[in-house]
Design a protein around this motif. Structure first.
Motif, PDB file in Angstrom:
ATOM      1  N   UNK A 123       6.957  -2.956   2.964  1.00 27.51           N
ATOM      2  CA  UNK A 123       7.536  -3.771   1.465  1.00 27.51           C
ATOM      3  C   UNK A 123       6.317  -5.128   1.449  1.00 27.51           C
ATOM      4  N   UNK A 124       6.198  -5.459   2.431  1.00 28.23           N
ATOM      5  CA  UNK A 124       5.083  -6.596   2.417  1.00 28.23           C
ATOM      6  C   UNK A 124       3.831  -6.288   1.543  1.00 28.23           C
ATOM      7  N   UNK A 125       3.558  -5.149   1.745  1.00 22.83           N
ATOM      8  CA  UNK A 125       2.081  -4.657   1.217  1.00 22.83           C
ATOM      9  C   UNK A 125       2.492  -4.418  -0.464  1.00 22.83           C
ATOM     10  N   UNK A 126       3.811  -3.966  -0.721  1.00 22.96           N
ATOM     11  CA  UNK A 126       4.019  -3.685  -1.929  1.00 22.96           C
ATOM     12  C   UNK A 126       4.186  -4.978  -2.709  1.00 22.96           C
ATOM     13  N   UNK A 127       4.854  -5.975  -1.999  1.00 21.05           N
ATOM     14  CA  UNK A 127       4.749  -7.492  -2.593  1.00 21.05           C
ATOM     15  C   UNK A 127       3.451  -8.100  -2.907  1.00 21.05           C
ATOM     16  N   UNK A 128       2.378  -7.753  -1.807  1.00 25.91           N
ATOM     17  CA  UNK A 128       1.231  -8.092  -2.029  1.00 25.91           C
ATOM     18  C   UNK A 128       0.400  -7.438  -3.293  1.00 25.91           C
ATOM     19  N   UNK A 129       0.726  -6.212  -3.529  1.00 23.18           N
ATOM     20  CA  UNK A 129       0.229  -5.525  -4.557  1.00 23.18           C
ATOM     21  C   UNK A 129       0.706  -6.011  -5.830  1.00 23.18           C
TER      22      UNK A 129
END
Length: 160
Positions: free
Chosen positions: A105-111
Motif C-alpha cells: 500500500x505504501x508503494x501504491x501511495x508513492x506511485x
C-alpha cells in the motif's frame, strides 16, 4: 568617407538563437525528468501489485496449514482457535504478512504521489514554458524595431 547606415538593432549581437537552444535543452531535460518519474510510478505500482499477490498467496498457504503450524500434524490433545492465536510463531508470521500488505500500500501511495504531485506539476511547467517559447519568435521580430526606435530617439536628443 562613407557613413554606415546600420541600425542599432543590427549592431547588437543576436543571442536569441543561443538562448533558444539552451531553453530547448532545458525543456528536453524537464521532459526527461517527467518521463523518469512517470516510469518510476509505473514500476512502484507493478511492485505493489506483485507484493500484494505474494502476501495473498502466503496468507492462503498459512490459512490452509492453519493449526498444523501450531500443534503439528498429529496433535496429542485438541487445539482450539484461541491456542492458535496465542502462538508466537503464528503471530509473527501474521505480522510479516501484514507488513508486506502495508508495504504494498505504501508503494501504491508513492506511485500516486509521484504521478499527481511531481509528474503533473512538471507537465504543467513544461506546457507553460512551451507556450512561452512559441511567443518568442513574435517578440523577436519586435525587439529590433523597438531598439532602433529608442536608439533614434536617443540619438536625436544627444545631437542638440
Amino acid at each position: 568617407m562613407q557613413r554606415q547606415t546600420n541600425s542599432y538593432g543590427q549592431l547588437l549581437p543576436d543571442q536569441v538563437d543561443r538562448i533558444s537552444s539552451l531553453f530547448d535543452a532545458h525543456l528536453n531535460l524537464l521532459a526527461d525528468v517527467r518521463e523518469l518519474y512517470r516510469d518510476r510510478a509505473v514500476l512502484e505500482r507493478e511492485y505493489a501489485v506483485k507484493l500484494k499477490q505474494l502476501a495473498k498467496k502466503a496468507r492462503e498457504k498459512k490459512n490452509k496449514s492453519g493449526l498444523s503450524l501450531v500443534v503439528g500434524d498429529n496433535p496429542t490433545k485438541a487445539c482450539t482457535e484461541s491456542m492458535n492465536q496465542q502462538n508466537t510463531l503464528n503471530h509473527a508470521y501474521s505480522e510479516i504478512l501484514l507488513s508486506m500488505s502495508n508495504s504494498a500500500q505504501d508503494h501504491i501511495n508513492l506511485a500516486d504521489a509521484l504521478s499527481s504531485q511531481i509528474t503533473e506539476s512538471l507537465k504543467v511547467v513544461e506546457r507553460r514554458n512551451d507556450d512561452y517559447k512559441k511567443k518568442v519568435p513574435m517578440s523577436r521580430k519586435m525587439i529590433p524595431m523597438h531598439t532602433d526606435d529608442i536608439f533614434s530617439k536617443c540619438s536625436s536628443i544627444t545631437r542638440f
